[in-house]
Design a protein around this motif. Structure first.
Motif, PDB file in Angstrom:
ATOM      1  N   ASN A  35       8.650   8.773 -15.531  1.00 48.35           N
ATOM      2  CA  ASN A  35      10.084   8.329 -16.276  1.00 48.35           C
ATOM      3  C   ASN A  35       9.623   7.893 -17.606  1.00 48.35           C
ATOM      4  O   ASN A  35       8.726   7.037 -17.846  1.00 48.35           O
ATOM      5  CB  ASN A  35      10.565   7.123 -15.477  1.00 48.35           C
ATOM      6  CG  ASN A  35      11.198   7.592 -13.958  1.00 48.35           C
ATOM      7  OD1 ASN A  35      11.415   9.056 -13.773  1.00 48.35           O
ATOM      8  ND2 ASN A  35      11.631   6.738 -13.133  1.00 48.35           N
ATOM      9  N   TRP A  46      16.916   6.824 -19.245  1.00 48.25           N
ATOM     10  CA  TRP A  46      15.784   7.042 -18.564  1.00 48.25           C
ATOM     11  C   TRP A  46      15.841   8.522 -18.035  1.00 48.25           C
ATOM     12  O   TRP A  46      16.719   8.562 -17.148  1.00 48.25           O
ATOM     13  CB  TRP A  46      15.252   5.983 -17.580  1.00 48.25           C
ATOM     14  CG  TRP A  46      14.966   4.683 -18.339  1.00 48.25           C
ATOM     15  CD1 TRP A  46      15.780   3.752 -18.730  1.00 48.25           C
ATOM     16  CD2 TRP A  46      13.769   4.379 -18.789  1.00 48.25           C
ATOM     17  NE1 TRP A  46      14.976   2.756 -19.328  1.00 48.25           N
ATOM     18  CE2 TRP A  46      13.696   3.296 -19.551  1.00 48.25           C
ATOM     19  CE3 TRP A  46      12.529   5.109 -18.501  1.00 48.25           C
ATOM     20  CZ2 TRP A  46      12.560   2.474 -19.974  1.00 48.25           C
ATOM     21  CZ3 TRP A  46      11.326   4.350 -19.021  1.00 48.25           C
ATOM     22  CH2 TRP A  46      11.432   3.272 -20.066  1.00 48.25           C
ATOM     23  N   ARG A  47      14.723   9.427 -18.337  1.00 50.48           N
ATOM     24  CA  ARG A  47      14.644  10.737 -17.611  1.00 50.48           C
ATOM     25  C   ARG A  47      13.388  10.831 -17.116  1.00 50.48           C
ATOM     26  O   ARG A  47      12.300  10.130 -17.601  1.00 50.48           O
ATOM     27  CB  ARG A  47      15.321  11.630 -18.465  1.00 50.48           C
ATOM     28  CG  ARG A  47      16.696  11.525 -18.739  1.00 50.48           C
ATOM     29  CD  ARG A  47      17.310  12.904 -19.432  1.00 50.48           C
ATOM     30  NE  ARG A  47      18.679  12.787 -20.040  1.00 50.48           N
ATOM     31  CZ  ARG A  47      19.129  13.730 -20.577  1.00 50.48           C
ATOM     32  NH1 ARG A  47      18.679  14.773 -20.955  1.00 50.48           N
ATOM     33  NH2 ARG A  47      20.779  13.444 -20.523  1.00 50.48           N
ATOM     34  N   SER A  48      13.236  11.800 -16.156  1.00 50.61           N
ATOM     35  CA  SER A  48      11.812  12.018 -15.511  1.00 50.61           C
ATOM     36  C   SER A  48      11.486  13.256 -16.370  1.00 50.61           C
ATOM     37  O   SER A  48      12.110  14.243 -16.448  1.00 50.61           O
ATOM     38  CB  SER A  48      12.034  12.430 -14.053  1.00 50.61           C
ATOM     39  OG  SER A  48      12.256  11.034 -13.649  1.00 50.61           O
ATOM     40  N   THR A 108      12.300   1.192 -11.518  1.00 49.37           N
ATOM     41  CA  THR A 108      12.464   2.673 -11.958  1.00 49.37           C
ATOM     42  C   THR A 108      11.850   3.229 -13.435  1.00 49.37           C
ATOM     43  O   THR A 108      11.046   4.218 -13.213  1.00 49.37           O
ATOM     44  CB  THR A 108      13.878   3.092 -11.801  1.00 49.37           C
ATOM     45  OG1 THR A 108      14.495   2.834 -10.463  1.00 49.37           O
ATOM     46  CG2 THR A 108      14.194   4.454 -12.025  1.00 49.37           C
ATOM     47  N   ASN A 114      16.862  10.901 -13.306  1.00 44.49           N
ATOM     48  CA  ASN A 114      15.543  10.248 -12.948  1.00 44.49           C
ATOM     49  C   ASN A 114      15.066  10.564 -11.612  1.00 44.49           C
ATOM     50  O   ASN A 114      15.946  10.807 -10.658  1.00 44.49           O
ATOM     51  CB  ASN A 114      16.018   8.761 -13.097  1.00 44.49           C
ATOM     52  CG  ASN A 114      15.219   7.973 -14.166  1.00 44.49           C
ATOM     53  OD1 ASN A 114      14.212   8.517 -14.862  1.00 44.49           O
ATOM     54  ND2 ASN A 114      15.311   6.656 -14.034  1.00 44.49           N
ATOM     55  N   LYS A 158       5.812   6.662 -12.061  1.00 48.40           N
ATOM     56  CA  LYS A 158       5.428   7.847 -12.140  1.00 48.40           C
ATOM     57  C   LYS A 158       4.268   8.260 -10.993  1.00 48.40           C
ATOM     58  O   LYS A 158       4.004   7.400 -10.211  1.00 48.40           O
ATOM     59  CB  LYS A 158       4.563   7.682 -13.377  1.00 48.40           C
ATOM     60  CG  LYS A 158       3.472   6.748 -13.590  1.00 48.40           C
ATOM     61  CD  LYS A 158       2.653   6.921 -14.910  1.00 48.40           C
ATOM     62  CE  LYS A 158       1.321   5.810 -14.857  1.00 48.40           C
ATOM     63  NZ  LYS A 158       0.524   5.996 -16.383  1.00 48.40           N
TER      64      LYS A 158
END
Length: 574
Positions: A190, A198-200, A296, A257, A300
């Motif tokens: 993330n 927040w993105r993965s 969150t 996410n 990872k």
């Protein structure tokens, strides 16, 4: 004998004594070009009485034809725009154009060769003044996938002078890339994007894709939380191949996410340089975290492949842990497949048009003995969103789906193509499309795990033969009723040509004729080649054929003492 610019004149070359010869060769004359010349021979007896005879006119052409259009391969329906080759190894189409302002072009010689000087089934084809050629090959003479071909056209004029021009190279590849798949270690993390979201970020690795014939140019990847979705990659993510990759690896941000224990569906396929796509390789992975933190933002970890006991995704036992291209045969599902149609669920089913070929306008006929290409169009964008994926098949008309194309004992007739809207399928070397048979392209659109609708193209006729000539019939110069055949005419302003019943086409239909008028067989020096399209309204009427198949050549005088030949070539559309 002498030569002059008018019959009986000797203003170019004075009289020379030829003794009692019946022919003479005279060199170093320096004759003028583009000027009608006449040879006059005077015969004398012993008391100097004489008789004179003058030849037909002739003129000097000291230059060969010049190229106005370089030989070019016609790739319609045999490739995708912008690609460097074609997938059909049974069909070659070429066009070119040579010009000669001094004397007419008499014939063309066409050769097709490979760069490694390998054998080709088309070494020499001699044509008249035509400027296009379609080469159709049967299953025993197909071109070789992976080979590069070029055409050389030699054009010769009536003076016997020739010039040649070579085409650009054409790569042949009828086989899609070999299928590969994803492999560990695939990881995720993330990250905070530039917009504060927040993105993965995920890193995927894959193996096994290769294309020996034309090479892989790009990969397509989708990531979703459903079996055939694309929402996490916002459509299809493209990974171009630049030739420098040590391993197949790609990292990119998702739209959301990820959380631990999520199940993701990863799909990948490859495209080669002629535009053929591999089958889809689809796996499911479990999102594992390497941290015990509940935050969150700090999560990872890895993506672990589901190799056993994956869920059944559709009523036909599709899953992600089966043998590639096969269903999960050991699993059982209580979901039953249901075909729906517009009469049952008109609010649910979109209208889809299925076409033969890639451009949506091609006729439902093909000259190929090797490949079928299909495309389809969803005519309702709102209802298009209800479609989760497409499957495609093709086969003989009025036979079970896939018959005549697939080995139904060992192959699945339906192939998952995701949300793509075109497909190409080429047959192996031991199988060909059958002439005079009709084939159909099927598209199966899925709306849920159990509901689908099947759409069909119009029947596609396989026509691999040119029009034939009727025995005992020929093109005639006649009157407007086409009830006479003139050998000599005493007017110079028109010719009426009739060819009813001369050309036969039993598989397709003749769509136009190419017409010319010349002073030598197949010549076009008096009336250049023109296309005359058939009016289909009258095509099947016996008496209208006679009436419609007439062309009046007006305003073209025929030179005195020369024969006039009328040439017609029947063409049909493939």
């Amino acid at each position: 004998m002498c030569i002059g610019t008018k019959p009986g004149n000797c203003d170019i070359s004075p009289n020379m004594n030829c003794l009692l010869q019946s022919n003479v060769i005279k060199t170093s004359l320096n004759l003028p070009r583009q000027t009608d010349l006449y040879a006059t021979v005077t015969a004398y007896n012993k008391v100097r009485l004489n008789v004179r005879q003058t030849s037909d006119s002739f003129y000097v052409d000291a230059t060969p034809p010049i190229t106005s259009i370089k030989p070019t391969f016609v790739l319609e329906n045999n490739n995708i725009a912008g690609k460097e080759g074609q997938w059909d190894k049974s069909l070659i189409k070429i066009y070119w154009k040579f010009d000669d302002d001094e004397s007419p072009i008499a014939y063309h010689d066409v050769t097709l060769k490979t760069h490694h000087e390998g054998h080709t089934p088309v070494e020499h084809v001699k044509l008249g003044p035509e400027n296009e050629l379609t080469i159709n090959l049967d299953g025993k003479s197909w071109l070789h996938s992976g080979d590069t071909y070029f055409a050389t056209i030699t054009s010769c004029n009536l003076a016997g002078l020739c010039s040649s021009e070579k085409s650009d190279d054409l790569k042949i590849d009828s086989s899609p890339p070999h299928l590969g798949g994803f492999k560990p270690a695939m990881v995720w993390e993330n990250l905070n994007s530039s917009f504060g979201e927040w993105r993965s970020n995920i890193t995927l690795l894959w193996y096994g894709f290769h294309d020996q014939e034309s090479g892989i140019v790009r990969y397509f990847i989708t990531v979703s939380k459903t079996y055939s979705g694309q929402e996490l990659t916002n459509g299809v993510s493209t990974v171009n191949v630049d030739g420098s990759e040590i391993e197949n690896k790609h990292s990119f941000l998702l739209n959301e996410n990820l959380e631990r224990d999520d199940i993701l569906f990863l799909t990948i396929w490859a495209e080669n340089s002629v535009g053929l796509n591999s089958s889809l390789a689809r796996v499911s992975v479990t999102v594992l975290s390497s941290s015990s933190s509940l935050d969150t933002a700090n999560l990872k970890g890895s993506l672990e492949l589901e190799k056993h006991s994956c869920d059944i995704q559709n009523c036909n036992n599709d899953c992600t842990c089966a043998i590639v291209g096969q269903p999960c045969v050991e699993a059982k599902t209580n979901i039953s497949c249901k075909e729906v149609n517009g009469s049952v669920s008109s609010h649910f089913i979109p209208h889809i048009d299925v076409f033969n070929g890639m451009n949506g306008m091609s006729p439902n006929i093909t000259a190929s003995s090797c490949c079928l290409a299909g495309s389809w169009r969803v005519n309702d964008e709102i209802r298009n969103k209800n479609i989760t994926r497409f499957e495609l098949s093709m086969g003989l008309q009025d036979q079970p789906v896939g018959e005549g194309i697939f080995d139904l004992k060992n192959e699945r007739p339906w192939n998952d193509v995701g949300l793509q809207k075109h497909v190409v399928h080429c047959l192996p070397v031991n199988k060909t499309l059958i002439a005079r048979e009709n084939y159909v392209i099927y598209v199966r659109a899925w709306f849920s795990r159990s509901a689908y609708a099947i759409y069909r193209s119009a029947p596609i006729t396989v026509d691999q033969t040119a029009p034939s000539l009727s025995r005992g019939r020929s093109v005639i110069d006649s009157n407007e009723l086409c009830n006479a055949d003139f050998d000599v005419i005493d007017w110079m302003d028109k010719i009426t040509a009739c060819w009813a019943g001369v050309f036969l086409e039993r598989q397709g239909r003749v769509i136009y004729y190419v017409i010319s008028l010349g002073t030598y067989p197949f010549g076009d020096d008096t009336f250049s080649r023109k296309k005359r399209w058939i009016d289909y309204q009258y095509y099947f009427g016996k008496y209208f054929i006679v009436a419609r198949y007439k062309i009046l050549f007006l305003r073209y005088g025929i030179q005195y003492r020369r024969f006039a030949y009328i040439c017609f070539i029947g063409w049909f559309r493939n």
